[in-house]
Design a protein around this motif. Structure first.
Motif, PDB file in Angstrom:
ATOM      1  N   GLU A 155       0.815  -1.215   0.000  1.00  0.00           N
ATOM      2  CA  GLU A 155       0.000   0.000   0.000  1.00  0.00           C
ATOM      3  C   GLU A 155       0.848   1.264   0.000  1.00  0.00           C
ATOM      4  O   GLU A 155       0.644   2.153   0.821  1.00  0.00           O
ATOM      5  N   MET A 156       1.832   1.333  -0.915  1.00  0.00           N
ATOM      6  CA  MET A 156       2.603   2.577  -0.979  1.00  0.00           C
ATOM      7  C   MET A 156       2.889   3.063  -2.391  1.00  0.00           C
ATOM      8  O   MET A 156       3.211   4.222  -2.569  1.00  0.00           O
ATOM      9  N   LEU A 189      -8.137  -0.500  -2.880  1.00  0.00           N
ATOM     10  CA  LEU A 189      -8.807  -0.084  -4.112  1.00  0.00           C
ATOM     11  C   LEU A 189      -9.826   1.043  -3.911  1.00  0.00           C
ATOM     12  O   LEU A 189     -10.502   1.440  -4.861  1.00  0.00           O
ATOM     13  N   GLY A 190      -9.902   1.562  -2.704  1.00  0.00           N
ATOM     14  CA  GLY A 190     -10.857   2.641  -2.439  1.00  0.00           C
ATOM     15  C   GLY A 190     -10.405   3.970  -3.024  1.00  0.00           C
ATOM     16  O   GLY A 190      -9.289   4.126  -3.513  1.00  0.00           O
ATOM     17  N   GLU A 191     -11.285   4.953  -2.947  1.00  0.00           N
ATOM     18  CA  GLU A 191     -10.996   6.298  -3.457  1.00  0.00           C
ATOM     19  C   GLU A 191     -10.043   7.036  -2.533  1.00  0.00           C
ATOM     20  O   GLU A 191     -10.179   6.973  -1.310  1.00  0.00           O
ATOM     21  N   ASP A 233      -5.318   0.507  -8.599  1.00  0.00           N
ATOM     22  CA  ASP A 233      -5.182  -0.188  -9.877  1.00  0.00           C
ATOM     23  C   ASP A 233      -4.117   0.460 -10.762  1.00  0.00           C
ATOM     24  O   ASP A 233      -3.301  -0.232 -11.370  1.00  0.00           O
ATOM     25  N   ALA A 234      -4.129   1.788 -10.839  1.00  0.00           N
ATOM     26  CA  ALA A 234      -3.144   2.471 -11.688  1.00  0.00           C
ATOM     27  C   ALA A 234      -1.721   2.224 -11.193  1.00  0.00           C
ATOM     28  O   ALA A 234      -0.798   2.036 -11.997  1.00  0.00           O
ATOM     29  N   ALA A 235      -1.546   2.209  -9.877  1.00  0.00           N
ATOM     30  CA  ALA A 235      -0.210   1.969  -9.314  1.00  0.00           C
ATOM     31  C   ALA A 235       0.270   0.564  -9.653  1.00  0.00           C
ATOM     32  O   ALA A 235       1.387   0.367 -10.139  1.00  0.00           O
ATOM     33  N   THR A 269      -9.909  -8.586  -4.107  1.00  0.00           N
ATOM     34  CA  THR A 269     -11.073  -8.618  -3.222  1.00  0.00           C
ATOM     35  C   THR A 269     -11.840  -7.311  -3.447  1.00  0.00           C
ATOM     36  O   THR A 269     -11.443  -6.481  -4.257  1.00  0.00           O
ATOM     37  N   ASP A 270     -12.911  -7.120  -2.714  1.00  0.00           N
ATOM     38  CA  ASP A 270     -13.642  -5.849  -2.809  1.00  0.00           C
ATOM     39  C   ASP A 270     -12.781  -4.688  -2.349  1.00  0.00           C
ATOM     40  O   ASP A 270     -12.997  -3.550  -2.772  1.00  0.00           O
ATOM     41  N   ALA A 271     -11.806  -4.966  -1.478  1.00  0.00           N
ATOM     42  CA  ALA A 271     -11.053  -3.899  -0.840  1.00  0.00           C
ATOM     43  C   ALA A 271      -9.643  -3.687  -1.395  1.00  0.00           C
ATOM     44  O   ALA A 271      -9.142  -2.566  -1.378  1.00  0.00           O
TER      45      ALA A 271
END
Length: 198
Positions: free
Chosen positions: A119-120, A152-154, A162-164, A184-186
């Motif tokens: 997550e970075m 994947l949240g805003e 996704d872009a990363a 997953t959803d998250a």
């Protein structure tokens, strides 16, 4: 999303977050984080790694979980407060070393058979993401694995999750192939392996 930042988030951004909350993303208490960490460990293709690198270790919750599977583990983060907490959390694991700095400018010496980006990557601009891929190409050992995990949240970060991930995968395509991808959803979890060279 409107209002997305265009530049890599500065060190000050993270220092201020940790100054106001020692666990700003709930790494120690969140069910999301616990499930994601377990899934990340389960997704690792090898039971053990000689020298791993965790980029964006934060307060060291995942670092502590990963350490028993590593002969040596280098954990890097931009925020000193986070590193202090990570060092204390991982005190029983002498094979864990810590480096402070912002990637891609700062990058540890050596070759790694596992590099984890938790997550970075979405904190980086497109240009800095490309520079980071070049760092990985120079330091990922033959047959080494690279793991990307992104929410994947805003956000208002320079890149979406996704872009990363897609930007990294595309940039690394000349030297890495995708072994697996979980969504997953998250969050999404992508595992790559170095496929060029001997």
């Amino acid at each position: 999303m409107s209002g997305r930042r265009t530049e890599t988030l500065p060190e000050r951004y993270f220092s201020e977050i940790y100054a106001s909350d020692p666990d700003p993303w709930g790494f120690t208490s969140s069910a999301y984080e616990a499930e994601k960490y377990a899934a990340t460990l389960q997704a690792l293709p090898q039971a053990r790694y000689e020298h791993a690198l965790e980029v964006g270790c934060s307060i060291g919750v995942f670092t502590r979980a990963l350490a028993p599977r590593c002969g040596a583990l280098t954990a890097l983060d931009v925020a000193q407060a986070a590193l202090d907490a990570a060092q204390a959390r991982c005190a029983e694991y002498p094979q864990v070393g810590f480096v402070r700095g912002a990637v891609p400018e700062v990058w540890p010496e050596g070759r790694f058979d596992l590099i984890v980006f938790g997550e970075m990557l979405y904190f980086l601009s497109t240009n800095d993401l490309a520079r980071l891929v070049a760092r990985v190409e120079a330091s990922l050992a033959p047959g080494g694995d690279c793991v990307l995990v992104h929410w994947l949240g805003e956000t208002d970060y320079p890149l979406s999750g996704d872009a990363a991930a897609e930007g990294f995968i595309a940039g690394a395509a000349p030297f890495c192939r995708v072994l697996s991808g979980t969504r997953t959803d998250a969050y999404r979890l992508d595992v790559l392996r170095r496929s060029d060279g001997p």
